[in-house]
Design a protein around this motif. Structure first.
Motif, PDB file in Angstrom:
ATOM      1  N   SER A   1       0.775  -1.366  -0.213  1.00  0.00           N
ATOM      2  CA  SER A   1       0.066  -0.139  -0.021  1.00  0.00           C
ATOM      3  C   SER A   1       0.802   1.250   0.091  1.00  0.00           C
ATOM      4  O   SER A   1       1.496   1.469   0.824  1.00  0.00           O
ATOM      5  CB  SER A   1      -0.990  -0.081   1.088  1.00  0.00           C
ATOM      6  OG  SER A   1      -1.014   1.232   1.706  1.00  0.00           O
ATOM      7  N   THR A   2       0.531   2.047  -1.023  1.00  0.00           N
ATOM      8  CA  THR A   2       1.502   3.354  -0.912  1.00  0.00           C
ATOM      9  C   THR A   2       1.216   4.320   0.297  1.00  0.00           C
ATOM     10  O   THR A   2       2.352   5.006   0.722  1.00  0.00           O
ATOM     11  CB  THR A   2       1.071   4.296  -2.473  1.00  0.00           C
ATOM     12  OG1 THR A   2      -0.299   4.579  -2.131  1.00  0.00           O
ATOM     13  CG2 THR A   2       1.615   3.551  -3.475  1.00  0.00           C
ATOM     14  N   CYS A   3       0.286   4.192   0.641  1.00  0.00           N
ATOM     15  CA  CYS A   3      -0.032   5.095   1.885  1.00  0.00           C
ATOM     16  C   CYS A   3       0.396   4.572   3.312  1.00  0.00           C
ATOM     17  O   CYS A   3       1.097   5.100   3.901  1.00  0.00           O
ATOM     18  CB  CYS A   3      -1.730   5.336   2.283  1.00  0.00           C
ATOM     19  SG  CYS A   3      -2.544   6.012   0.959  1.00  0.00           S
TER      20      CYS A   3
ATOM     21  N   LEU B   1      -5.115  -7.121   2.295  1.00  0.00           N
ATOM     22  CA  LEU B   1      -6.255  -6.482   1.345  1.00  0.00           C
ATOM     23  C   LEU B   1      -7.001  -7.356   0.466  1.00  0.00           C
ATOM     24  O   LEU B   1      -7.902  -7.039   0.275  1.00  0.00           O
ATOM     25  CB  LEU B   1      -5.753  -5.343   0.742  1.00  0.00           C
ATOM     26  CG  LEU B   1      -4.983  -4.227   1.696  1.00  0.00           C
ATOM     27  CD1 LEU B   1      -4.646  -3.002   0.682  1.00  0.00           C
ATOM     28  CD2 LEU B   1      -5.671  -3.769   2.778  1.00  0.00           C
TER      29      LEU B   1
ATOM     30  N   HIS C   1     -11.921  -5.078   6.033  1.00  0.00           N
ATOM     31  CA  HIS C   1     -13.491  -4.795   6.158  1.00  0.00           C
ATOM     32  C   HIS C   1     -13.971  -5.516   7.475  1.00  0.00           C
ATOM     33  O   HIS C   1     -15.016  -5.609   7.807  1.00  0.00           O
ATOM     34  CB  HIS C   1     -14.255  -5.309   4.729  1.00  0.00           C
ATOM     35  CG  HIS C   1     -13.764  -4.587   3.599  1.00  0.00           C
ATOM     36  ND1 HIS C   1     -13.950  -5.140   2.409  1.00  0.00           N
ATOM     37  CD2 HIS C   1     -13.442  -3.322   3.584  1.00  0.00           C
ATOM     38  CE1 HIS C   1     -13.737  -4.349   1.568  1.00  0.00           C
ATOM     39  NE2 HIS C   1     -13.191  -3.081   2.340  1.00  0.00           N
TER      40      HIS C   1
ATOM     41  N   VAL D   1      -9.444   1.414   4.980  1.00  0.00           N
ATOM     42  CA  VAL D   1      -8.413   1.389   4.218  1.00  0.00           C
ATOM     43  C   VAL D   1      -7.134   1.257   5.517  1.00  0.00           C
ATOM     44  O   VAL D   1      -7.168   1.614   6.786  1.00  0.00           O
ATOM     45  CB  VAL D   1      -8.402   2.890   3.488  1.00  0.00           C
ATOM     46  CG1 VAL D   1      -9.311   2.644   2.399  1.00  0.00           C
ATOM     47  CG2 VAL D   1      -8.541   3.935   4.198  1.00  0.00           C
ATOM     48  N   VAL D   2      -6.129   0.942   4.686  1.00  0.00           N
ATOM     49  CA  VAL D   2      -4.861   1.149   5.742  1.00  0.00           C
ATOM     50  C   VAL D   2      -4.064   2.414   5.183  1.00  0.00           C
ATOM     51  O   VAL D   2      -4.198   2.885   3.952  1.00  0.00           O
ATOM     52  CB  VAL D   2      -3.946   0.091   5.488  1.00  0.00           C
ATOM     53  CG1 VAL D   2      -4.530  -1.185   6.025  1.00  0.00           C
ATOM     54  CG2 VAL D   2      -3.361  -0.216   3.870  1.00  0.00           C
TER      55      VAL D   2
ATOM     56  N   GLU E   1      -5.605   8.424   8.248  1.00  0.00           N
ATOM     57  CA  GLU E   1      -5.068   9.233   7.085  1.00  0.00           C
ATOM     58  C   GLU E   1      -3.622   9.233   7.106  1.00  0.00           C
ATOM     59  O   GLU E   1      -3.123  10.173   7.990  1.00  0.00           O
ATOM     60  CB  GLU E   1      -5.860  10.521   7.061  1.00  0.00           C
ATOM     61  CG  GLU E   1      -7.208  10.403   6.684  1.00  0.00           C
ATOM     62  CD  GLU E   1      -7.636  10.073   5.382  1.00  0.00           C
ATOM     63  OE1 GLU E   1      -6.791  10.533   4.419  1.00  0.00           O
ATOM     64  OE2 GLU E   1      -8.445   9.245   5.201  1.00  0.00           O
ATOM     65  N   SER E   2      -3.050   8.557   6.098  1.00  0.00           N
ATOM     66  CA  SER E   2      -1.565   8.624   6.083  1.00  0.00           C
ATOM     67  C   SER E   2      -0.955  10.017   6.104  1.00  0.00           C
ATOM     68  O   SER E   2       0.034  10.064   6.926  1.00  0.00           O
ATOM     69  CB  SER E   2      -1.220   7.808   4.901  1.00  0.00           C
ATOM     70  OG  SER E   2      -1.728   8.511   3.657  1.00  0.00           O
TER      71      SER E   2
ATOM     72  N   ASP F   1      -3.144  13.998  -1.628  1.00  0.00           N
ATOM     73  CA  ASP F   1      -4.313  13.257  -1.103  1.00  0.00           C
ATOM     74  C   ASP F   1      -5.601  13.823  -1.974  1.00  0.00           C
ATOM     75  O   ASP F   1      -6.270  13.033  -2.247  1.00  0.00           O
ATOM     76  CB  ASP F   1      -4.646  13.927   0.161  1.00  0.00           C
ATOM     77  CG  ASP F   1      -3.788  13.476   1.394  1.00  0.00           C
ATOM     78  OD1 ASP F   1      -3.058  12.312   1.124  1.00  0.00           O
ATOM     79  OD2 ASP F   1      -3.473  14.067   2.451  1.00  0.00           O
TER      80      ASP F   1
ATOM     81  N   TYR G   1     -16.231  -8.467  -1.819  1.00  0.00           N
ATOM     82  CA  TYR G   1     -15.342  -7.582  -1.488  1.00  0.00           C
ATOM     83  C   TYR G   1     -15.843  -5.906  -1.976  1.00  0.00           C
ATOM     84  O   TYR G   1     -15.609  -5.040  -1.209  1.00  0.00           O
ATOM     85  CB  TYR G   1     -14.110  -7.906  -2.180  1.00  0.00           C
ATOM     86  CG  TYR G   1     -12.990  -6.816  -2.754  1.00  0.00           C
ATOM     87  CD1 TYR G   1     -12.332  -6.312  -1.416  1.00  0.00           C
ATOM     88  CD2 TYR G   1     -12.879  -5.933  -3.852  1.00  0.00           C
ATOM     89  CE1 TYR G   1     -11.484  -5.089  -1.694  1.00  0.00           C
ATOM     90  CE2 TYR G   1     -12.032  -5.127  -4.004  1.00  0.00           C
ATOM     91  CZ  TYR G   1     -11.204  -4.547  -3.192  1.00  0.00           C
ATOM     92  OH  TYR G   1     -10.492  -3.210  -3.119  1.00  0.00           O
TER      93      TYR G   1
ATOM     94  N   GLN H   1     -13.524   1.074  -8.185  1.00  0.00           N
ATOM     95  CA  GLN H   1     -12.870  -0.222  -8.390  1.00  0.00           C
ATOM     96  C   GLN H   1     -13.669  -1.175  -9.115  1.00  0.00           C
ATOM     97  O   GLN H   1     -12.917  -1.979  -9.891  1.00  0.00           O
ATOM     98  CB  GLN H   1     -13.163  -0.959  -6.799  1.00  0.00           C
ATOM     99  CG  GLN H   1     -12.044  -0.457  -5.787  1.00  0.00           C
ATOM    100  CD  GLN H   1     -10.660  -1.170  -6.146  1.00  0.00           C
ATOM    101  OE1 GLN H   1     -10.479  -1.745  -7.068  1.00  0.00           O
ATOM    102  NE2 GLN H   1      -9.879  -1.258  -4.994  1.00  0.00           N
TER     103      GLN H   1
HETATM  104  N1  LIG Z   1      -6.582   8.730   2.293  1.00  0.00           N
HETATM  105  C1  LIG Z   1      -6.343   7.586   2.916  1.00  0.00           C
HETATM  106  C2  LIG Z   1      -6.167   6.569   1.609  1.00  0.00           C
HETATM  107  C3  LIG Z   1      -5.623   5.222   2.143  1.00  0.00           C
HETATM  108  C4  LIG Z   1      -6.042   3.902   0.949  1.00  0.00           C
HETATM  109  O1  LIG Z   1      -6.319   4.382   0.035  1.00  0.00           O
HETATM  110  N2  LIG Z   1      -5.456   2.970   1.462  1.00  0.00           N
HETATM  111  C5  LIG Z   1      -5.511   1.871   0.248  1.00  0.00           C
HETATM  112  C6  LIG Z   1      -4.044   1.420   0.112  1.00  0.00           C
HETATM  113  S1  LIG Z   1      -3.100   2.499  -0.356  1.00  0.00           S
HETATM  114  C7  LIG Z   1      -6.364   0.753   0.973  1.00  0.00           C
HETATM  115  O2  LIG Z   1      -6.414   0.553   2.203  1.00  0.00           O
HETATM  116  N3  LIG Z   1      -7.260   0.132  -0.140  1.00  0.00           N
HETATM  117  C8  LIG Z   1      -8.446  -0.886   0.625  1.00  0.00           C
HETATM  118  C9  LIG Z   1      -8.832  -1.729  -0.588  1.00  0.00           C
HETATM  119  O3  LIG Z   1      -8.024  -1.807  -1.623  1.00  0.00           O
HETATM  120  O4  LIG Z   1      -9.705  -2.256  -0.208  1.00  0.00           O
HETATM  121  C10 LIG Z   1      -5.056   7.638   3.612  1.00  0.00           C
HETATM  122  O5  LIG Z   1      -4.331   8.479   3.068  1.00  0.00           O
HETATM  123  O6  LIG Z   1      -4.766   6.990   4.489  1.00  0.00           O
END
Ligand SMILES: N[C@@H](CCC(=O)N[C@@H](CS)C(=O)NCC(=O)O)C(=O)O
Length: 266
Positions: A10-12, A34, A40, A52-53, A65-66, A101, A132, A145
Motif C-alpha cells: 500500500s502506497t499510503c 487487503l 473490512h 483502508v490502511v 489518514e496517512s 491526497d 469485496y 474499483q
Molecule cells: N486517504 C487515505 C487513503 C488510504 C488508502 O487508499 N489505502 C488503500 C491502500 S493504498 C487501501 O487500504 N485500500 C483498501 C482496498 O483496496 O480495499 C490515507 O491516506 O490513509
C-alpha cells in the motif's frame, strides 16, 4: 509501543513506514491482507471506518489518514524532523501533500488497479469479488474499483489518470529544477509522500515515462540511497505483486504512450 496497521504494497502505508524508519522509531506491525478483506473486518472498521490502511495507534490514540499520521509522527517525535523550518517551505511541503491526497493518490489507484491488480480480483470466485466490492464503505471508491476490475484499460477514468500522472511528472520535474528536494533544501514529508508513487512507476515498468526527466531520476536515486527506503519499502516488498505489475505494466505501455501522444496539450 507504536502500533501500525498496514499492508505491504500500500502506497499510503509505505509513506508511514518511511517516516517511522527515518526517525528510527520502534513499532509493532499488524499486517493486513487487503485481498482477503482484512480491512473490512468489523474490529478493524472500529479503528478505521473507511476500511483502508494505514491506521496508527500511539499511547491509546488512534490516528487515520496517512498524511495526518506522518504529520503526527513528526510532531510527536520531533527528532530528525521532516518538516522544513522556513514557513514558505513548510507551506510548499503541505501544498504537495494536499495535492497527493486530493489528486494523485486517486489516479495512482486507477493506474495500478486497471493495469495490474484487477487480475488478482478477476482470479477469485465471483461471489467473493462481489463481497469485496460491497464491503468498500466509500461509494465513489466502490464504483471506481468495479469499473477498473471489469474494464481495465477501457475503464472511463483510465485516460484521465494517465494524463493526471503526466501533469504530476511535469510539475515534479519543474520543482526539482528549482530546489534540491521537493520543499526546499531538506528532505521532507513531501519527498516521503511521493516516494511510493514514483516507485509505483518503476514497479509497473513504466520508467520510459521518466526518460526525459533527469531531475526526477536524480531525485529518485537519492531517495533509494536512504536507509528508510530499504527498511520501509524493500524489506516489505511483495514479489508476487511486483511480478504481476511488471508483466502487465509492460503490456500496457504502448497504450499509455498512445494516450500521451494523442494528448491535445502535447
Ligand atoms: N486517504 C487515505 C487513503 C488510504 C488508502 O487508499 N489505502 C488503500 C491502500 S493504498 C487501501 O487500504 N485500500 C483498501 C482496498 O483496496 O480495499 C490515507 O491516506 O490513509
Amino acid at each position: 509501543m507504536i502500533q501500525l496497521y498496514h499492508a505491504d504494497m500500500s502506497t499510503c502505508a509505505q509513506k508511514v513506514r518511511l517516516v517511522l524508519e527515518h526517525k528510527e522509531l520502534a513499532w509493532n506491525s499488524h499486517l493486513l491482507n487487503l485481498r482477503q478483506r482484512d480491512q473490512h473486518e468489523p474490529q478493524y472498521l472500529k479503528l478505521n471506518p473507511n476500511g483502508v490502511v494505514p491506521t496508527l495507534i500511539d499511547g491509546g490514540n488512534v490516528i487515520i489518514e496517512s498524511t495526518v499520521i506522518c504529520e503526527y509522527l513528526d510532531d510527536a517525535y520531533p527528532e530528525k524532523s521532516l518538516v522544513p523550518d522556513a514557513p514558505e517551505n513548510k507551506a510548499l511541503m503541505r501544498q504537495w501533500t494536499k495535492w497527493l491526497d486530493e489528486f494523485l493518490h486517486f489516479h495512482t489507484g486507477v493506474l495500478s488497479g486497471s493495469i495490474a491488480f484487477r487480475f488478482q480480483h478477476l482470479a477469485r470466485p465471483k461471489d467473493e469479488l462481489e463481497a469485496y466490492l460491497s464491503g468498500i464503505p466509500d461509494l465513489r471508491r466502490r464504483k471506481r474499483q468495479r469499473q477498473q476490475i471489469e474494464l481495465g484499460l477501457e475503464a472511463p477514468q483510465f485516460r484521465e489518470s494517465i494524463l493526471a500522472f503526466e501533469i504530476f511528472l511535469e510539475k515534479l520535474e519543474k520543482q526539482l529544477k528549482k530546489t534540491e528536494w521537493m520543499a526546499g533544501d531538506t528532505y521532507s514529508l513531501a519527498d516521503i509522500g511521493y516516494t511510493p508513487y514514483v516507485t509505483r512507476l518503476y514497479e509497473l515498468k513504466l520508467e520510459n515515462w521518466l526518460s526525459n526527466r533527469p531531475e526526477i531520476e536524480a531525485w529518485f536515486e537519492k531517495i533509494k540511497k536512504q536507509t528508510n527506503y530499504t527498511n520501509a519499502y524493500l524489506n516489505w516488498k511483495n514479489q508476487a505483486y511486483c511480478d504481476l505489475m511488471a508483466e502487465k505494466g509492460l503490456e500496457a505501455w504502448p497504450r499509455i504512450e498512445r494516450i500521451l501522444i494523442e494528448n491535445p496539450d502535447n
